[in-house]
Scaffold this motif. Structure first.
Motif, PDB file in Angstrom:
ATOM      1  N   LEU A 193      80.485 -13.023  86.791  1.00  0.00           N
ATOM      2  CA  LEU A 193      80.204 -14.405  86.904  1.00  0.00           C
ATOM      3  C   LEU A 193      78.847 -14.859  85.986  1.00  0.00           C
ATOM      4  CD1 LEU A 193      81.574 -16.275  88.833  1.00  0.00           C
ATOM      5  CD2 LEU A 193      79.636 -16.269  90.129  1.00  0.00           C
ATOM      6  N   VAL A 250      84.647 -27.652 102.121  1.00  0.00           N
ATOM      7  CA  VAL A 250      83.201 -27.088 102.235  1.00  0.00           C
ATOM      8  C   VAL A 250      82.241 -27.957 101.722  1.00  0.00           C
ATOM      9  CG1 VAL A 250      83.754 -24.894 102.465  1.00  0.00           C
ATOM     10  CG2 VAL A 250      83.666 -25.613 100.010  1.00  0.00           C
ATOM     11  N   GLY A 256      77.144 -25.147 101.594  1.00  0.00           N
ATOM     12  CA  GLY A 256      77.938 -25.640 100.504  1.00  0.00           C
ATOM     13  C   GLY A 256      76.882 -25.687  99.256  1.00  0.00           C
ATOM     14  N   LYS A 257      75.527 -25.369  99.368  1.00  0.00           N
ATOM     15  CA  LYS A 257      74.785 -25.774  98.261  1.00  0.00           C
ATOM     16  C   LYS A 257      75.230 -24.883  96.983  1.00  0.00           C
ATOM     17  CE  LYS A 257      71.240 -22.581  99.991  1.00  0.00           C
ATOM     18  NZ  LYS A 257      72.006 -21.863 101.323  1.00  0.00           N
ATOM     19  N   SER A 258      75.460 -23.527  97.338  1.00  0.00           N
ATOM     20  CA  SER A 258      76.220 -22.435  96.083  1.00  0.00           C
ATOM     21  C   SER A 258      77.222 -23.082  95.761  1.00  0.00           C
ATOM     22  CB  SER A 258      76.211 -21.417  96.663  1.00  0.00           C
ATOM     23  OG  SER A 258      74.978 -20.407  96.817  1.00  0.00           O
ATOM     24  N   THR A 259      78.129 -23.615  96.452  1.00  0.00           N
ATOM     25  CA  THR A 259      79.614 -24.190  95.998  1.00  0.00           C
ATOM     26  C   THR A 259      79.233 -25.419  95.163  1.00  0.00           C
ATOM     27  OG1 THR A 259      80.451 -23.534  98.033  1.00  0.00           O
ATOM     28  CG2 THR A 259      81.734 -24.993  97.047  1.00  0.00           C
ATOM     29  N   ARG A 315      80.419 -14.725  82.321  1.00  0.00           N
ATOM     30  CA  ARG A 315      81.323 -16.040  82.102  1.00  0.00           C
ATOM     31  C   ARG A 315      80.338 -17.096  81.809  1.00  0.00           C
ATOM     32  NH1 ARG A 315      85.010 -16.930  86.945  1.00  0.00           N
ATOM     33  NH2 ARG A 315      85.323 -18.930  85.744  1.00  0.00           N
ATOM     34  N   LYS A 347      78.249 -23.863  91.796  1.00  0.00           N
ATOM     35  CA  LYS A 347      79.223 -23.218  91.043  1.00  0.00           C
ATOM     36  C   LYS A 347      80.294 -24.256  90.652  1.00  0.00           C
ATOM     37  CE  LYS A 347      78.341 -18.625  92.124  1.00  0.00           C
ATOM     38  NZ  LYS A 347      77.955 -18.201  93.478  1.00  0.00           N
ATOM     39  N   GLU A 371      78.374 -17.668 100.844  1.00  0.00           N
ATOM     40  CA  GLU A 371      78.386 -19.151 101.226  1.00  0.00           C
ATOM     41  C   GLU A 371      79.465 -19.591 101.942  1.00  0.00           C
ATOM     42  OE1 GLU A 371      75.038 -21.224 100.395  1.00  0.00           O
ATOM     43  OE2 GLU A 371      76.691 -22.282 100.268  1.00  0.00           O
ATOM     44  N   VAL A 372      80.641 -19.222 101.416  1.00  0.00           N
ATOM     45  CA  VAL A 372      82.114 -19.415 102.154  1.00  0.00           C
ATOM     46  C   VAL A 372      82.771 -18.322 102.437  1.00  0.00           C
ATOM     47  CG1 VAL A 372      83.862 -20.826 101.673  1.00  0.00           C
ATOM     48  CG2 VAL A 372      81.887 -21.572 100.473  1.00  0.00           C
ATOM     49  N   LEU A 381      83.705 -21.415  90.130  1.00  0.00           N
ATOM     50  CA  LEU A 381      84.467 -21.060  91.368  1.00  0.00           C
ATOM     51  C   LEU A 381      85.651 -20.599  91.184  1.00  0.00           C
ATOM     52  CD1 LEU A 381      84.257 -24.686  93.070  1.00  0.00           C
ATOM     53  CD2 LEU A 381      83.075 -22.719  93.850  1.00  0.00           C
TER      54      LEU A 381
END
Lengths: 566, 334
Positions: B213, A44, A67-70, B216, A73, B331-332, A79
C-alpha cells in the motif's frame, strides 16, 4: 498562471491540469464533500465532509470501525478496488481526485499527497534494503541521477533524526526498531515535499516514549516545510494536542467538527464527551471509586499479616544472545500486596516480559527468589507448578493472537477447567456461562470463533479464560495495548469491577503511565533490567526521581484546554 | 554474516553427504536382505550358460562370498571412488549406461523445471492483475485442474493435437527440439500446479501487506509493484518447493519418456527392474539420492542469501526479550 502550487513542480501542472479555475489562498487545500464508502452492502462511511486549510492540521478521530481509516484511504485512493464503492467529492489543491483515471492520479501520489502508515514494521518491503526502497520516493522529487538521489535520501534521514543515515540506508527493515522505521517512513514521505500528508495512526504501534518523539517530529516538519497534515487517531488527547481542528467520526458519520479547543473543551455531542472520558491521561481518577477499598489504604506501607500475593526478591536472569551475555533482569525486587494492583513499567527490552515469564515459572532465574502467596515458584515439581498456576493466570497483550482461531469461545474459556479437572461436564458448562456473563459478554458468543469477535470482545474472552479457575493473582501483560481508547476504557472498567468483587491482585505490565495512574496502587519502573524507581503511584507521579521516569511522564499527552466534564 | 554463513554451509554440506551415504547403505541393505540373492540367481540361470568356475569368478569379483558387512564396506568403497560396477544384463559399465541416458533425461527435466516456473508465475500474475474478474476466477481454478489430470493423459492429448493433427513435431524423432519441448510441457503441467498455488497464495498475502500500500502511495504502477516488491517475497517460500519438484520431475520423467518414446533414465530403470539388474538399480537409486540431496542443499544454501530475515547461524535458545508489537485492528472486517 494563476496556479499557486509549488513552482518546483512545474511538470505536474502540465500532467494534470486543474479542473477548476485554479486554487487561490482562499480555497482550502483539501475539501471533502458528501463522501460515502460501502463494501458490498455495508455502508461504512456516510456523507462525510470537511475542509483542511493550507498549512494547517486536522485530526480525524473515532474508535475502530468508525470509518476513519476508510476516509483516509479514499482520499489516497488506496481502498481495495474489489467490492468497495466510493461516491462524493474530494478535491485537493483545486483538483477533483475522484474523477481522475488512475493514470492521471498516479503522478500525484507521493508528490502532492504523502502517506504515513500505521505500523512501520510492516510498511517496508522486508526483503529489500531501505536504501533501495528510498530511491522510489526520491525519484518522485524528479531527480534522475542516482548519486544525487542517494545524497537527498541521506540528508532527509538526518533531518528526521536518524543517528547513522549510512547504516540505515544499507539496512533491512527488520534490523531497525519501530521508532527508527517510522522516522524512515516519515522522511521518505516528506522527501518529495507533498502538500498534504495523511498519517494513519502513525504512533499506535510504538512505545509511548517513542510516540511523543514521532508526533514531535511530525509537528516540526509540518511547521518547517509548510506541509499540511491529516492525522487519523483514536486518542482525543493526541488529537487536541497536535491538530488545529478535529472531526469526530462514529459509525461512518460525522458526529462533530470544529477547532480543537472547541471540540475538546466544549464538546456538543455525547460521543465526543465519551471519547474525552475514555482517555486515561485526562481522567486519572476514573476507576478509583470503582476499585473501592483497594486504593483507600496505602498497601505498600500497611503491615501485612498474610504473605503478599507476589514477592520477587533480588531476581537476576541472563540470556546468551549470539556470543554475548545479556542481563535481562539484574537484582529485581518488588512486592504485590493482596487485593491491590502493582504495575511493572518500562519500554520494550526493559525486562518486563522476562519478569513475567519467570513469575509464571516458564524460565528459571539465575539468582533470587519468587514467591506467590508464600510458595516459591521455582524448585517445584511440575504438579506443584500446575497447582500454583491455578492461582496465577495471565491475560496476554494481544487478543488477536492469544486465542486459537479454530476453537469456539466456549471451548477456549472451558480449557482451564478441563486442564485442572474441575467439576463435571454440566458444572463446567455452567461455570463457562457464568464467567462469560461476568465479563459482560452475551451468551451468544459462546458458539462463535475468535475471528467473529471484535478486539474488545476477544480480550474479554481472554479475561474470562483467566478468571474461570478463580485465581488470586492475574498478570495483565499490556492488556489494552492492541485496543483503541474507547474499547480500552471498557476493559479497564471491567478489570476494576472484577478486582473489587473477587479481591483479585493484579500485576499490570505496561509502558503507559497514564494507564498505570488510573489502575495501579504501586509501581516499579524497570530500565535495562534494573529497578530505577519503586513506590506508590502518588509518589512516582508527584516526585519522579529518575530521568527515565520523567521521560515516561512527559509522554502523557497534555492539553491546555479545560476538561469536558465537571 | 559471512563467517557464520560459512559455518552453516559447511554443516549443511556435511549433512547432505551423510544423507547420500545413508541412502546408499539403505538401498544396499534392502537388496541384500531380500531372499534369494538376485545376482547368484541370475548367474545360475542355465540360459546364461556360465560355468561354475566363471560363476565363482564373478561372485568373488563382487565379493558375494564375504559377509554382508564386508560386502557393504567394499561396495561403499567402490561407490565413493566412483566405480559403479557392471550391468549384469549388458555387461557394460553402469557409469557408461547412466552417462548415455542422463543427458536426455536432464534436458527433459531441466526444460520441464523451467517451464513449470514460467507457467506458475504467469498464472499467479494473471490471477492478480487480469482486468476481468471472471477471467481471474477461471485462472485461479487452473492449478487444481492441472493437478487432477494425470501426466500420461496430458502427454497423449499433446501428442494427438500437436504431432498428429498440427504436425508441430513428429513422434518419429523424439529428441528433436520441438518434441523435447512438448515432452517437457507434459512433465511441467502437473508440477507447476502446486507451485502456482503457493505463488497465488503468497501474492494474495503480500499484496495485502502495508508495504504494498505504501509503495502504491508513492505512485508505483502495478507492473512495477509486482516486479520490484511482490515477486521476491512471494518466490522465497517457493524456492524450497522447487527442490521438492525436482524429485517429482525425476519420477515423472520415467512415464513421460515412455509416452514420447525417448531413451533416457526411465528406459534404463525399466529394463533394470524387469531383469533384476542390481548394480544398475543401486546406481540409479544412489544417483536420485545425490540429485535430490544436492538440489535441496542448494535451496537451503540460497535461502539465507535471498531472504535477509533468515539467520544463517545454527539455532540457539534466543532471549525472549522482544515485546511483540500489537497487531493493528482492522477498520473494516469484510
Amino acid at each position: 498562471m494563476t496556479v499557486s502550487i509549488d513552482t518546483t513542480r512545474p511538470a505536474l501542472a502540465e500532467v494534470v491540469p486543474p479542473v477548476r479555475s485554479g486554487p487561490s489562498d482562499a480555497q482550502p487545500l483539501l475539501s471533502v464533500e458528501g463522501l460515502s464508502v460501502s463494501y458490498g452492502d455495508t455502508t461504512v462511511v456516510r456523507d462525510v465532509g470537511f475542509t483542511l486549510e493550507r498549512g494547517t492540521s486536522l485530526a480525524l478521530i473515532g474508535e475502530s470501525g468508525s470509518g476513519k481509516s476508510t476516509v483516509a484511504k479514499s482520499i489516497l485512493r488506496l481502498l481495495p478496488t474489489v467490492d468497495s464503492a466510493v461516491s462524493g467529492s474530494v478535491s485537493l489543491d483545486g483538483r477533483e481526485l475522484f474523477g481522475l483515471p488512475e493514470r492521471q492520479f498516479r503522478p500525484l501520489r507521493g508528490r502532492l499527497l504523502g502517506y504515513v502508515p500505521q505500523d512501520p514494521s510492516s510498511a517496508l518491503n522486508p526483503v529489500r534494503t531501505i536504501g533501495s526502497q528510498a530511491h522510489e520516493a526520491a525519484a518522485l522529487a524528479g531527480e534522475s541521477d542516482a548519486r544525487v538521489r542517494r545524497r537527498d535520501i541521506l540528508s532527509v534521514f538526518e533531518r528526521v533524526g536518524l543517528p547513522d543515515p549510512e547504516r540505515v540506508y544499507a539496512s533491512y527493515p527488520h534490523q531497525l526498531s519501530g521508532g527508527m522505521l517510522q522516522r524512515v517512513l516519515i522522511g521518505l514521505t516528506v522527501l518529495p515535499r507533498p502538500a498534504l500528508i495523511v498519517a494513519d495512526e502513525p504512533t499506535s504501534a510504538l512505545d509511548v516514549t517513542i510516540q511523543k518523539l514521532i508526533l514531535d517530529l511530525l509537528s516540526e516538519l509540518r511547521r518547517d516545510l509548510g506541509i499540511s497534515l491529516l492525522l487519523i487517531t483514536h486518542d482525543l488527547a493526541v488529537a487536541a494536542e497536535r491538530a488545529d481542528s478535529i472531526v469526530v467520526l462514529k459509525n461512518g458519520i460525522v458526529e462533530e467538527s470544529g477547532s480543537s479547543s472547541q471540540v475538546f473543551s466544549t464538546p456538543t455531542s455525547e460521543y465526543a464527551r465519551q471519547l474525552h472520558a475514555d482517555v486515561p491521561a485526562l481522567n486519572p481518577d476514573r476507576y478509583r471509586i470503582q476499585r473501592g477499598a483497594a486504593s483507600g489504604a496505602t498497601p505498600a506501607i500497611a503491615p501485612a499479616v498474610a504473605p503478599p500475593a507476589v514477592e520477587v526478591d533480588a531476581v537476576t536472569k541472563r540470556f546468551r544472545s549470539g556470543d554475548v551475555d545479556v542481563t535481562a533482569l539484574d537484582g529485581v525486587s518488588f512486592t504485590l500486596a493482596r487485593g491491590t494492583t502493582h504495575a511493572l513499567v518500562g519500554e520494550s527490552g526493559s525486562g518486563k516480559t522476562t519478569a513475567v515469564r519467570l513469575l509464571l515459572g516458564l524460565e528459571q532465574p539465575d539468582a533470587g527468589r519468587i514467591e506467590v502467596a508464600g510458595t516459591p515458584v521455582h524448585g517445584q515439581t511440575s504438579a506443584g507448578l500446575r497447582g500454583l498456576r491455578r492461582h496465577l493466570q495471565l491475560v496476554y497483550q494481544n487478543p488477536f493472537t492469544s486465542l486459537d482461531p479454530t476453537w469456539r469461545v466456549s471451548r477456549i474459556v472451558r480449557e482451564p477447567l478441563d486442564r485442572f479437572r474441575v467439576g463435571e461436564r454440566a458444572e463446567r458448562a455452567r461455570l463457562v456461562e457464568q464467567t462469560i456473563e461476568e465479563v459482560g459478554l452475551p451468551a451468544s458468543v459462546l458458539s462463535r470463533r475468535p475471528g467473529q469477535l471484535s478486539g474488545g470482545q476477544r480480550q474479554r474472552v481472554a479475561i474470562a479464560r483467566a478468571l474461570i479457575v478463580r485465581p488470586d493473582v492475574v498478570v495483565l501483560d499490556e492488556p489494552t495495548s492492541a485496543l483503541d481508547v474507547s474499547v480500552q476504557a471498557g476493559i479497564l472498567e471491567l478489570l476494576s469491577r472484577l478486582q473489587r468483587e473477587h479481591g483479585l491482585s493484579y500485576l499490570l505490565v505496561s509502558h503507559d503511565l497514564a494507564l498505570v495512574r488510573q489502575l495501579a496502587d504501586t509501581v516499579t519502573v524497570l530500565q535495562r533490567g534494573k529497578v530505577v524507581e519503586n513506590g506508590t503511584v502518588d509518589q512516582i507521579f508527584a516526585r519522579p526521581e529518575n530521568a527515565y521516569t520523567r521521560a515516561l511522564l512527559d509522554a502523557i499527552p497534555r492539553t491546555s484546554g479545560g476538561t469536558a466534564q465537571s | 554474516m559471512s563467517r557464520s554463513y560459512g559455518r552453516y554451509a559447511l554443516l549443511r554440506a556435511a549433512q547432505a553427504l551423510i544423507v547420500i551415504l545413508l541412502a546408499y547403505v539403505g538401498t544396499f541393505l534392502v537388496i541384500s536382505v531380500l531372499p534369494g540373492d538376485p545376482i547368484t540367481n541370475m548367474l545360475r540361470d542355465p540360459q546364461n550358460g556360465l560355468t561354475d568356475d566363471e560363476i565363482q569368478q564373478v561372485v568373488a569379483h563382487y565379493g558375494l562370498d564375504k559377509p554382508v558387512v564386508i560386502q557393504l564396506i567394499l561396495s561403499l568403497g567402490r561407490f565413493v571412488t566412483g566405480d559403479l560396477g557392471f550391468s549384469l544384463q549388458s555387461n557394460l559399465p553402469v557409469s557408461q549406461l547412466l552417462g548415455d541416458a542422463l543427458p536426455s533425461t536432464l534436458t527433459l527435466a531441466g526444460t520441464a523445471l523451467l517451464l513449470s516456473v514460467v507457467i506458475a508465475v504467469v498464472i499467479a500474475y494473471g490471477v492478480q492483475y487480469l482486468p476481468s474478474r471472471w477471467a481471474r476466477g477461471v485462472l485461479r481454478s487452473v492449478p487444481s485442474l492441472f493437478l487432477s489430470v494425470p501426466n500420461f493423459v496430458v502427454g497423449l492429448i499433446l501428442i494427438e493435437i500437436f504431432a498428429f493433427r498440427l504436425h508441430v513435431f513428429t513422434t518419429i524423432d523424439p529428441d528433436s527440439a520441438a518434441a523435447t519441448l512438448f515432452a517437457a510441457l507434459t512433465l511441467a503441467i502437473p508440477v507447476s500446479a502446486p507451485l502456482a498455488e503457493v505463488l497465488i497464495a503468497n501474492l494474495d498475502h503480500e499484496s495485502r501487506q502495508e508495504y504494498a500500500l505504501v509503495a502504491r502511495s508513492r505512485g508505483l504502477s502495478q507492473a512495477r509493484l509486482f516486479a520490484r516488491h511482490l515477486v521476491k517475497p512471494s518466490m522465497l517460500p517457493a524456492v524450497a518447493m522447487i527442490a521438492l519438484i525436482v524429485g517429482e520431475l525425476l519420477g515423472g520423467a520415467v512415464i513421460t519418456e515412455t509416452i514420447f518414446g525417448r531413451d533416457g533414465l526411465g528406459t534404463v530403470v525399466q529394463k533394470a527392474v524387469t531383469s533384476q539388474d542390481v548394480p544398475v538399480l543401486q546406481a540409479v537409486v544412489s544417483l536420485a539420492a545425490v540429485v535430490f540431496v544436492t538440489v535441496n542443499l542448494l535451496a537451503d544454501l540460497a535461502s539465507p542469501l535471498l531472504d535477509p530475515r533468515l539467520d544463517a547461524r545454527p539455532r540457539r535458545k534466543a532471549a525472549p526479550e522482544r515485546d511483540a508489537t500489537p497487531e493493528r485492528e482492522l477498520e473494516v472486517s469484510a
